[in-house]
Scaffold this motif. Sequence first.
Motif, PDB file in Angstrom:
ATOM      1  N   THR A  38      14.970  87.078  56.255  1.00  0.00           N
ATOM      2  CA  THR A  38      16.304  87.347  56.811  1.00  0.00           C
ATOM      3  C   THR A  38      17.002  86.046  57.196  1.00  0.00           C
ATOM      4  OG1 THR A  38      15.557  89.493  57.653  1.00  0.00           O
ATOM      5  CG2 THR A  38      17.567  88.576  58.598  1.00  0.00           C
ATOM      6  N   MET A  39      16.309  85.164  57.900  1.00  0.00           N
ATOM      7  CA  MET A  39      16.908  83.899  58.293  1.00  0.00           C
ATOM      8  C   MET A  39      17.225  83.027  57.072  1.00  0.00           C
ATOM      9  SD  MET A  39      17.460  83.743  61.506  1.00  0.00           S
ATOM     10  CE  MET A  39      17.733  81.990  61.725  1.00  0.00           C
ATOM     11  N   PHE A  40      16.402  83.095  56.056  1.00  0.00           N
ATOM     12  CA  PHE A  40      16.659  82.319  54.840  1.00  0.00           C
ATOM     13  C   PHE A  40      17.950  82.793  54.164  1.00  0.00           C
ATOM     14  CE2 PHE A  40      16.040  81.709  50.216  1.00  0.00           C
ATOM     15  CZ  PHE A  40      16.001  80.318  50.193  1.00  0.00           C
ATOM     16  N   VAL A  41      18.106  84.116  54.044  1.00  0.00           N
ATOM     17  CA  VAL A  41      19.319  84.672  53.415  1.00  0.00           C
ATOM     18  C   VAL A  41      20.551  84.324  54.246  1.00  0.00           C
ATOM     19  CG1 VAL A  41      20.495  86.818  52.809  1.00  0.00           C
ATOM     20  CG2 VAL A  41      18.094  86.533  52.223  1.00  0.00           C
ATOM     21  N   VAL A  42      20.429  84.455  55.568  1.00  0.00           N
ATOM     22  CA  VAL A  42      21.558  84.138  56.442  1.00  0.00           C
ATOM     23  C   VAL A  42      21.913  82.652  56.354  1.00  0.00           C
ATOM     24  CG1 VAL A  42      22.266  83.999  58.864  1.00  0.00           C
ATOM     25  CG2 VAL A  42      21.141  86.052  58.012  1.00  0.00           C
ATOM     26  N   PHE A  43      20.893  81.792  56.292  1.00  0.00           N
ATOM     27  CA  PHE A  43      21.145  80.349  56.161  1.00  0.00           C
ATOM     28  C   PHE A  43      21.899  80.035  54.867  1.00  0.00           C
ATOM     29  CE2 PHE A  43      19.706  76.286  54.363  1.00  0.00           C
ATOM     30  CZ  PHE A  43      20.204  75.409  55.318  1.00  0.00           C
ATOM     31  N   LEU A  44      21.460  80.654  53.776  1.00  0.00           N
ATOM     32  CA  LEU A  44      22.143  80.420  52.502  1.00  0.00           C
ATOM     33  C   LEU A  44      23.590  80.880  52.547  1.00  0.00           C
ATOM     34  CD1 LEU A  44      19.476  81.407  49.795  1.00  0.00           C
ATOM     35  CD2 LEU A  44      20.154  79.121  50.529  1.00  0.00           C
ATOM     36  N   SER A  45      23.849  81.937  53.346  1.00  0.00           N
ATOM     37  CA  SER A  45      25.222  82.451  53.398  1.00  0.00           C
ATOM     38  C   SER A  45      26.198  81.450  54.007  1.00  0.00           C
ATOM     39  CB  SER A  45      25.254  83.753  54.206  1.00  0.00           C
ATOM     40  OG  SER A  45      24.968  83.487  55.566  1.00  0.00           O
ATOM     41  N   GLY A  46      25.687  80.504  54.798  1.00  0.00           N
ATOM     42  CA  GLY A  46      26.574  79.496  55.374  1.00  0.00           C
ATOM     43  C   GLY A  46      26.714  78.252  54.537  1.00  0.00           C
ATOM     44  N   ALA A  47      25.945  78.151  53.452  1.00  0.00           N
ATOM     45  CA  ALA A  47      25.946  76.919  52.664  1.00  0.00           C
ATOM     46  C   ALA A  47      27.293  76.663  51.996  1.00  0.00           C
ATOM     47  CB  ALA A  47      24.833  76.974  51.614  1.00  0.00           C
ATOM     48  N   PHE A  48      27.876  77.680  51.342  1.00  0.00           N
ATOM     49  CA  PHE A  48      29.145  77.476  50.632  1.00  0.00           C
ATOM     50  C   PHE A  48      30.295  77.160  51.592  1.00  0.00           C
ATOM     51  CE2 PHE A  48      33.105  79.258  48.876  1.00  0.00           C
ATOM     52  CZ  PHE A  48      33.277  78.384  47.817  1.00  0.00           C
ATOM     53  N   PRO A  49      30.487  77.955  52.674  1.00  0.00           N
ATOM     54  CA  PRO A  49      31.561  77.570  53.605  1.00  0.00           C
ATOM     55  C   PRO A  49      31.369  76.171  54.192  1.00  0.00           C
ATOM     56  CG  PRO A  49      30.840  79.824  54.017  1.00  0.00           C
ATOM     57  CD  PRO A  49      29.872  79.238  53.043  1.00  0.00           C
ATOM     58  N   ALA A  50      30.102  75.790  54.457  1.00  0.00           N
ATOM     59  CA  ALA A  50      29.855  74.455  55.004  1.00  0.00           C
ATOM     60  C   ALA A  50      30.233  73.377  53.991  1.00  0.00           C
ATOM     61  CB  ALA A  50      28.374  74.312  55.395  1.00  0.00           C
ATOM     62  N   TRP A  51      29.859  73.589  52.745  1.00  0.00           N
ATOM     63  CA  TRP A  51      30.215  72.625  51.691  1.00  0.00           C
ATOM     64  C   TRP A  51      31.729  72.544  51.544  1.00  0.00           C
ATOM     65  CZ3 TRP A  51      32.812  73.433  47.056  1.00  0.00           C
ATOM     66  CH2 TRP A  51      32.794  72.359  46.154  1.00  0.00           C
ATOM     67  N   LYS A  52      32.408  73.698  51.618  1.00  0.00           N
ATOM     68  CA  LYS A  52      33.862  73.716  51.461  1.00  0.00           C
ATOM     69  C   LYS A  52      34.543  72.978  52.615  1.00  0.00           C
ATOM     70  CE  LYS A  52      37.637  76.844  50.285  1.00  0.00           C
ATOM     71  NZ  LYS A  52      38.030  78.237  50.003  1.00  0.00           N
ATOM     72  N   ALA A  53      33.997  73.163  53.826  1.00  0.00           N
ATOM     73  CA  ALA A  53      34.595  72.482  54.977  1.00  0.00           C
ATOM     74  C   ALA A  53      34.497  70.969  54.831  1.00  0.00           C
ATOM     75  CB  ALA A  53      33.892  72.937  56.257  1.00  0.00           C
ATOM     76  N   SER A  54      33.358  70.492  54.291  1.00  0.00           N
ATOM     77  CA  SER A  54      33.169  69.036  54.158  1.00  0.00           C
ATOM     78  C   SER A  54      34.006  68.447  53.029  1.00  0.00           C
ATOM     79  CB  SER A  54      31.689  68.731  53.917  1.00  0.00           C
ATOM     80  OG  SER A  54      31.282  69.225  52.643  1.00  0.00           O
ATOM     81  N   ARG A  55      34.565  69.303  52.164  1.00  0.00           N
ATOM     82  CA  ARG A  55      35.329  68.802  51.017  1.00  0.00           C
ATOM     83  C   ARG A  55      36.849  68.981  51.182  1.00  0.00           C
ATOM     84  NH1 ARG A  55      31.051  67.095  50.474  1.00  0.00           N
ATOM     85  NH2 ARG A  55      29.811  66.770  48.585  1.00  0.00           N
ATOM     86  N   LEU A  56      37.314  69.348  52.381  1.00  0.00           N
ATOM     87  CA  LEU A  56      38.750  69.507  52.594  1.00  0.00           C
ATOM     88  C   LEU A  56      39.451  68.148  52.490  1.00  0.00           C
ATOM     89  CD1 LEU A  56      39.044  72.058  55.563  1.00  0.00           C
ATOM     90  CD2 LEU A  56      39.626  72.430  53.173  1.00  0.00           C
TER      91      LEU A  56
END
Length: 816
Positions: A406-424
Motif C-alpha cells: 500500500t505504501m509503495f503504491v501511494v509513494f508512486l502516486s506522488g512521483a509524477f506530480p513531484a516531477w512536474k513541480a520540479s520542472r515548472l
Amino acid sequence: MSALLNKRLARSLWRTKLRLFAVILMVFVGVFAGITFGGYSHNLDGMYETMQADDDDGANLADLWIDNRSATWSPTEVAAFCDDLERALENSATIDSELDSCEGRTVVQGAMFHNNSSGDYIINSLWHGISADANADRIWMPEGYSEGRVAVADDEIVIDAHVTDALKIKLGDSVNISSGSSIAEFTVVGTGYHPLHVIMAPEGSLFPPNAGEYVVGYMSPSGMARLSGNEVGTSNTIVLDVEGTPLFDFPDTLLYEGEEIDAIKSFVTTSLDETELDGRVRDRGQNEPVEVMRQDLEGAKRSTVPFTVMIATIASITIVLSLQRLVQSQAKEIAVLRTLGVNRKSLMTGYLMAPLAIGAVGCLLGALIGPFGMNGMLDFYESLVGVPITERTVPLATYAAVIGPTMFVVFLSGAFPAWKASRLDPLEVLSGQSEMRVGSNTLRKLTAWMPTTLGLSIRSSVRKPVRLAMTFVAVGISLMLFGSIQMMTAGLQETVVGSLEDEQNWDAQAYIMPDGEGPVIEWAEKNSATYELLIELPLGSVEDNDGMDRAFTIVGLDSFDSAMRTVPIVEGTSPEKGAGIPQVMVEEGAMAFLGWSVGEQPTVAINGAEHEVEIVGSSKGELSRTMYFYRSDLSSLLGVNATSVYLDLPEGGAVDSELGEVSSGLVERQSLLDGINTLLDQQTQFLGAMMYLGLMFTVVVMFNTMIMNVAERDFELATLRVLGASTKSLGTMLLFESLLIGIIGGIVGVLFAYGGAIGLAASFSSWQFFVPVTIVPSVAYQLMGGVIAIAVAMTPIGIWRLRRMDLVEKIKDLSQ
C-alpha cells in the motif's frame, strides 16, 4: 526555502480538508480490508489445523476413504482387506509410510422424529457408527464448545453441536431416529463436531438447510447395528489413516501434487481386488466436504491482496489527481522559490513526502481498526458454519504484507506530480501564460453543430484527456468492486434458485434403502400423492486430462422434459433409453472442466466399475458436477432400482411420521429453497461490505473530478461570467459535463464489473463448485444509473463554487 515550501504545501492540503480526508479514507479502507482478510484467512487456517490435527485434541482427519452406498461389507471382509493392505505396505520397497489405522464404519441416511411446542417434525439426518476408541475421523469435542462424551452403549448418541441450540437438545434427552426401518430411541450423551461436517449440508449439496433442518449424529457400532438391523461391525465405509500426512492433489491448481497419496492408493486398489470388495476410493482432495472447505480457505487467502491492491490503486489515482491540482494551485509560489534559488531536488522531496504522510495516516488507522474487522468476519463465519474458532491473532507478516504494497503504491502516486513541480518554468508561470489555454480546432469543428452550452461542455470535458481517462479507470475499478459481486450473485441466484423453482415441481423427496421404494409408493397412493422414482448418488468418477480422478453425481430420471425434475438443455438433445452405449447428458461445468463435447464417448467409473457412455447433450442449472442417465440404464449399471422418491403432495397434504418410518430420510423442497436463500443472503451481506466500499469510492472519485473540473477552469468560468453568462447557463454546462462523464464512466464501469465478475467466478470456480456468470440487464442498468446519478448529484457542488467565486481576483491577470 524548501521548509517554506513544505509548510505552504501542508497548509494547501489542509485547506482542501474534504478531499484530503477522502484520500486518507481510501488508504485506510484498503489497509483495513487487507488486514481483515489476511487475519481472517490466517485464523481459519488455524481452526482447520486444530480440528483435523492428529493429537489428543483433534479429530485426526483420515487420508483415504473407501465407500459403497449400494452394498455392505461384513466384519470378516473388512478385516481381510485391512490385513492385506497392511502387509502390502509393510513389504513395499517403494513406500516408507505405514498404515496407522484401517477402520470399518457404517454411514446411513435417516430421519429424526422431533417434537416441540409448535408440532411434530421429521428431520432429514445422517448417522455415523464410530467406535469410542476410533483413531481417524473422530468426533471433535473442543473444551468450552461441546459437552459430554462419546457414545459407548447401544442406546447412546452424540448429536452434532450445529443443531443442538436450534432443536433445544441437551444432555440426557431422548431422541427418536430411524434409517429406513423401525424407530429406535437413543439417549444424548454428548455434543460435538466432525471434520466431514463443517458445513451442515446433505451429501451432494453445497447448501445447508436452515438450522435444525438437517441433523448428524454419532453412535457406537453396536448402536448402529441396533438402528440398521445389521450385524455389529458391518460397514459401508472404510477409513484409512497413514502415518504422517501424504501429499494429495489440489484440484484447483495446475500442478499435480498427489504422487505420494497415489502410490498408497495403488496398494489400496490392489487389496480391494484381491479381497473382492467394490468401492469408491477418495483422498482428501476428492472428498467433497473436505475439499470445499479447503478451497474456501484458499479463496480467503487469495482475495486479500487483490482487494487491497484495487482499493490502493483507486486511492493512488485520487492522490495523483489531487497533487496535480495542488501543483497547479501553487505554481506561482513554486516559481518564486525557483527564482530565489531552491533546487529541483528540494521541490521533489516536498511533493514526495505529501503522499507518504497521507499513506502513513491511512495505514496507521487501518492497522488499528483491522483486527476488529477480522473479528467481525470470524464471528460471521462462526454463525455461518457453526464451528468455533478458538484462537484469533493477526501475525506481523500480515501487517507487513498489506502495509508494504500500500505504501509503495501511494509513494508512486506522488512521483509524477513531484516531477512536474520540479520542472515548472518560472518565466512562463509568472508571466501568466500558464493560465491561457487554446482549445483544439479539430474538437471545435466537431462540436460546431451542437448547441453552444453542449459543445462547450464536451470541449471542456475532454480538454485534459489523461486526467479524464484516469477518472474513468478509477470509476471502473470502483464499480468492479461493486458490480462484479452483484453480477456473480445474480448468476448464482439464477442458476441455483431458478433451477429449483422453475425446473422442479416436487414437494418432498423420500430417501430409501436399496429395494425400499415399495412402502413409500404405498404411502403415496394412500395419501393421493403423485410419485416418481429416481437414482441420485455421488458415485461417479472420471480421470481428467491431468490424470486426476474427478468425482461427480450420477442422476437417473424417467423423463427429462415432463417429469417433476426437468433438465434444461444447453446443447444437443435428451438421451434415449436402452441404447447399446448408455446415452447421457452432462452439465456445463463438467463439460468445460473436462473439455468434453457433445458426441464424445468417454469412459467413466460408476461405483468403482468402468463404463463407456455417449454424451448426447449438455445441461445447466447445477453448481456441482452432474451426469444424467435414464433411470433404467443407470439401474442396470448399479443394480439399484431407486435411491429416492419424489412426491407431489395434494393440496393440504403433508409428510407424516408414517412416511418417516418407511424412508431413510426426508427433504422438503421449500425447506431446501429456504436454506439456499438464507445462505445466499448471508453471503450477500458478507460481500456487501466490499460492494458498498466500491460505491463509496465511486462517489469520492466523482466528487474529486467535479471539484477539479471547476477549480482548473476558474479563470475560464470567471471570464464567461464577466462576459454575461448566467450562473444558470454555466450550471447547465456543468450538468451536461457531468452527464457525459457519468454515461461514459457507467459504460466503462459495466465493462470492468463484467470482467471482474468473470475473474471472481474463475477464482471461486473449481471442480466442486462452478459459478456461472450471466449479464443480467437489470444489474447493468442499475450500475449505469448509479454512476449517472452520482455524477449529476455532484453538479450542485460546482454551482455552489461558482456562486462563491471572486471574479475580480480570478481575471486580474488579463491586465498583463
